[in-house]
Design a protein around this motif. Structure first.
Motif, PDB file in Angstrom:
ATOM      1  N   ASN A  53      -8.429  32.512  -1.389  1.00 32.18           N
ATOM      2  CA  ASN A  53      -9.013  32.415  -0.049  1.00 32.18           C
ATOM      3  C   ASN A  53     -10.266  31.548  -0.033  1.00 32.18           C
ATOM      4  O   ASN A  53     -10.885  31.371   1.010  1.00 32.18           O
ATOM      5  CB  ASN A  53      -9.351  33.815   0.473  1.00 32.18           C
ATOM      6  N   SER A  54     -10.647  31.048  -1.199  1.00 34.41           N
ATOM      7  CA  SER A  54     -11.820  30.181  -1.303  1.00 34.41           C
ATOM      8  C   SER A  54     -11.375  28.862  -1.921  1.00 34.41           C
ATOM      9  O   SER A  54     -11.411  28.684  -3.138  1.00 34.41           O
ATOM     10  CB  SER A  54     -12.893  30.855  -2.171  1.00 34.41           C
TER      11      SER A  54
ATOM     12  N   ASP B   8     -14.701  29.715  -5.117  1.00 33.44           N
ATOM     13  CA  ASP B   8     -14.383  30.648  -6.194  1.00 33.44           C
ATOM     14  C   ASP B   8     -13.020  30.293  -6.787  1.00 33.44           C
ATOM     15  O   ASP B   8     -11.994  30.425  -6.112  1.00 33.44           O
ATOM     16  CB  ASP B   8     -14.360  32.072  -5.646  1.00 33.44           C
TER      17      ASP B   8
ATOM     18  N   ASP C  38      -6.246  30.925  -9.459  1.00 31.68           N
ATOM     19  CA  ASP C  38      -5.875  31.555  -8.190  1.00 31.68           C
ATOM     20  C   ASP C  38      -4.628  30.941  -7.562  1.00 31.68           C
ATOM     21  O   ASP C  38      -4.188  31.368  -6.493  1.00 31.68           O
ATOM     22  CB  ASP C  38      -7.035  31.508  -7.194  1.00 31.68           C
TER      23      ASP C  38
ATOM     24  N   SER D  90     -10.211  32.955  -6.456  1.00 36.81           N
ATOM     25  CA  SER D  90      -9.840  33.483  -5.145  1.00 36.81           C
ATOM     26  C   SER D  90      -9.086  32.422  -4.359  1.00 36.81           C
ATOM     27  O   SER D  90      -9.618  31.348  -4.076  1.00 36.81           O
ATOM     28  CB  SER D  90     -11.087  33.913  -4.362  1.00 36.81           C
TER      29      SER D  90
END
Length: 335
Positions: free
Chosen positions: A160-161, A155, A135, A158
């Protein structure tokens, strides 16, 4: 009746005339009759998806236009004669044997390293399947998994994680031994009450806001850089030892003092009793008590020795006094 039949034949001829006239007509002179030509007003050479339409690369598949797009079957690569199909619309042809054949024909992707046309979330051209940081958040996939807990899952696919990383060293804080990257292990900073998330604060400047210690590296080398194998000379270290390793001995000092005072008081009390005692039998009992107290460690051994000596001296005094008293009585009776 014949007139009616003639009119019927005449009308039928009129209706069939345009078709007859069009048959064999090729308006754009591209070799395709207008009735078969999908682009009758444009000279073209396509033969696969459409007939008679523009095909620049000559592979048989027509160039896309406003009425006929790639989704309809037009050439996805109008300038390449070796390719025309791109099912996932990612720019990589769905044909085997080409240098850039799509390795993931049903997945839209722009990877160009190892695999072509596969998912590449961080757009670094490395496919996610082979990317250590899929990511692109700066923390490797396995680190994100290792930092995850039952209540907080990260994650790796991702951006954003992402686990917290205050010192931006690509190691999540929960796995980082030195979160503020100041060279001092978090465990040691926490033990010394130093902020392990603040690079500007270390155990050496923890007190008074000034440098209160040094690290000795041997010879004439001193600095403030922590090294586990070197000697630390600091106020922080001294306080840590005083309140840590010596905390139990220090806590026992009042107990030691209490026991000392208690023994000293018992010793003084017995000594006073001995000095005032005039009965030899009573002194004998006191000596037995002293022996028991020494065995029970209620009295120190040297206190016991001193008391026994005192008892012996007191017995001698009493014995001498009794002897003199008897001598006087004898002299009195003889007179």
């Amino acid at each position: 009746m014949r007139v009616v039949i003639h009119w019927i034949l005449f009308v039928g001829l009129l209706l069939a005339l345009p078709s007859v006239m069009a048959d064999g007509v090729d308006s754009d002179q591209d070799g395709f009759d207008d009735q078969d030509d999908h682009c009758p007003n444009q000279n073209g050479n396509s033969t696969s998806d459409r007939f008679g339409c523009l095909d620049i690369d000559g592979d048989g598949w027509s160039n896309p236009d406003s009425n006929w797009t790639i989704h309809n079957g037009a050439d996805a690569f109008p300038s390449r004669a070796d390719a025309w199909l791109d099912l996932d619309m990612d720019g990589f042809p769905n044909h085997l044997g080409l240098d850039d054949s799509d390795d993931c024909p049903f997945t839209h992707g722009y990877s160009k390293v190892i695999l072509f046309g596969c998912s590449d979330l961080d757009n670094d051209f490395v496919p996610d399947a082979y990317d250590d940081d899929a990511d692109g958040d700066g923390i490797r996939n396995e680190m994100e998994r290792a930092a995850s807990t039952g209540l907080n899952l990260f994650d790796p696919f991702s951006a954003n994680s992402t686990p917290s990383d205050v010192d931006f060293d690509t190691i999540p804080d929960v796995l980082d031994d030195d979160n503020d990257n100041d060279g001092w292990p978090d465990e040691l900073e926490i033990e010394r009450n130093s902020d392990h998330l603040n690079r500007e604060e270390t155990p050496l400047n923890r007190y008074f806001g000034i440098q209160t210690g040094i690290i000795y590296h041997g010879g004439f080398t001193f600095d403030s850089q922590y090294d586990e194998g070197e000697i630390e000379l600091s106020l922080s270290w001294f306080i840590s030892v005083l309140t840590g390793e010596l905390v139990i001995p220090i806590a026992l000092i009042p107990i030691y003092v209490f026991i000392f005072v208690l023994r000293q008081r018992k010793f003084s009390t017995i000594m006073t009793v001995i000095e005032l005692e005039n009965d030899l039998e009573r002194l004998f009992d006191i000596e037995q008590d002293v022996n028991e107290l020494v065995r029970a460690r209620t009295l120190k051994v040297y206190h016991g020795l001193v008391l026994r000596n005192a008892i012996e001296e007191r017995e001698n005094i009493i014995a001498n006094r009794n002897s003199r008293t008897k001598s006087r009585h004898s002299d009195f009776e003889s007179e």
